[in-house]
Design a protein around this motif. Sequence first.
Motif, PDB file in Angstrom:
ATOM      1  N   UNK A  50      44.751  11.534 -11.063  1.00  0.00           N
ATOM      2  CA  UNK A  50      45.817  10.544 -11.214  1.00  0.00           C
ATOM      3  C   UNK A  50      46.038  10.312 -12.695  1.00  0.00           C
ATOM      4  N   UNK A  51      47.252   9.949 -13.029  1.00  0.00           N
ATOM      5  CA  UNK A  51      47.579   9.622 -14.415  1.00  0.00           C
ATOM      6  C   UNK A  51      46.962   8.262 -14.733  1.00  0.00           C
ATOM      7  N   UNK A  52      46.258   8.190 -15.852  1.00  0.00           N
ATOM      8  CA  UNK A  52      45.637   6.937 -16.276  1.00  0.00           C
ATOM      9  C   UNK A  52      46.703   5.989 -16.821  1.00  0.00           C
ATOM     10  N   UNK A  53      47.704   6.555 -17.460  1.00  0.00           N
ATOM     11  CA  UNK A  53      48.813   5.759 -17.989  1.00  0.00           C
ATOM     12  C   UNK A  53      50.106   6.252 -17.352  1.00  0.00           C
ATOM     13  N   UNK A  54      51.209   5.751 -17.817  1.00  0.00           N
ATOM     14  CA  UNK A  54      52.500   6.148 -17.241  1.00  0.00           C
ATOM     15  C   UNK A  54      53.096   7.372 -17.940  1.00  0.00           C
ATOM     16  N   UNK A  55      52.279   8.144 -18.619  1.00  0.00           N
ATOM     17  CA  UNK A  55      52.731   9.334 -19.327  1.00  0.00           C
ATOM     18  C   UNK A  55      53.301  10.365 -18.343  1.00  0.00           C
ATOM     19  N   UNK A  56      54.537  10.809 -18.586  1.00  0.00           N
ATOM     20  CA  UNK A  56      55.215  11.739 -17.681  1.00  0.00           C
ATOM     21  C   UNK A  56      54.502  13.086 -17.590  1.00  0.00           C
ATOM     22  N   UNK A  57      54.036  13.609 -18.715  1.00  0.00           N
ATOM     23  CA  UNK A  57      53.347  14.897 -18.694  1.00  0.00           C
ATOM     24  C   UNK A  57      52.047  14.788 -17.899  1.00  0.00           C
ATOM     25  N   UNK A  58      51.338  13.680 -18.058  1.00  0.00           N
ATOM     26  CA  UNK A  58      50.101  13.470 -17.296  1.00  0.00           C
ATOM     27  C   UNK A  58      50.397  13.477 -15.802  1.00  0.00           C
ATOM     28  N   UNK A  59      51.481  12.834 -15.411  1.00  0.00           N
ATOM     29  CA  UNK A  59      51.854  12.799 -14.000  1.00  0.00           C
ATOM     30  C   UNK A  59      52.201  14.190 -13.489  1.00  0.00           C
ATOM     31  N   UNK A  60      52.887  14.978 -14.296  1.00  0.00           N
ATOM     32  CA  UNK A  60      53.235  16.345 -13.898  1.00  0.00           C
ATOM     33  C   UNK A  60      51.982  17.203 -13.733  1.00  0.00           C
ATOM     34  N   UNK A  61      51.028  17.044 -14.636  1.00  0.00           N
ATOM     35  CA  UNK A  61      49.769  17.787 -14.541  1.00  0.00           C
ATOM     36  C   UNK A  61      49.058  17.404 -13.247  1.00  0.00           C
ATOM     37  N   UNK A  62      48.920  16.103 -13.024  1.00  0.00           N
ATOM     38  CA  UNK A  62      48.242  15.619 -11.815  1.00  0.00           C
ATOM     39  C   UNK A  62      48.946  16.115 -10.554  1.00  0.00           C
ATOM     40  N   UNK A  63      50.245  16.065 -10.520  1.00  0.00           N
ATOM     41  CA  UNK A  63      50.992  16.511  -9.342  1.00  0.00           C
ATOM     42  C   UNK A  63      50.762  17.987  -9.047  1.00  0.00           C
ATOM     43  N   UNK A  64      50.841  18.824 -10.074  1.00  0.00           N
ATOM     44  CA  UNK A  64      50.670  20.267  -9.872  1.00  0.00           C
ATOM     45  C   UNK A  64      49.254  20.596  -9.401  1.00  0.00           C
ATOM     46  N   UNK A  65      48.257  19.994 -10.040  1.00  0.00           N
ATOM     47  CA  UNK A  65      46.870  20.241  -9.643  1.00  0.00           C
ATOM     48  C   UNK A  65      46.613  19.680  -8.246  1.00  0.00           C
TER      49      UNK A  65
END
Length: 114
Positions: A50-65
């Motif tokens: 899960x993304x620790x913050x609201x960072x869009x790239x972090x969310x994209x990484x989490x979603x793909x994995x």
Amino acid sequence: MTLFARFSALILALCLALPAMAMSLDEAKNALDSAKNQGLVGETPTGYLAAVSSDQKAQEIANAINDARREAYKEIAEKHGIAVTKVETVAGQKAVEKTPAGQYIQVKDRWVKK
């Protein structure tokens, strides 16, 4: 062409382009260690990132994995005749245990630096 037709065409074009903009699994894998080390993503007890913050790239990484993990968990569950939730729970426990110091894990719905 009417304004409505133009607007509809624009919406259709955007919808078709969205999947192409999503991060690929390979891109996500390559970015994962860095994102974890920067504190952008963390492991959860549910077996997913899960993304620790609201960072869009972090969310994209989490979603793909997570999409890849979800498929793997489903295959393992089917192979062993157990519930997917059991696989997710065991995977989550292992991921949290293996998380190195300095990275984030989720504990009781809160992010904690291990």
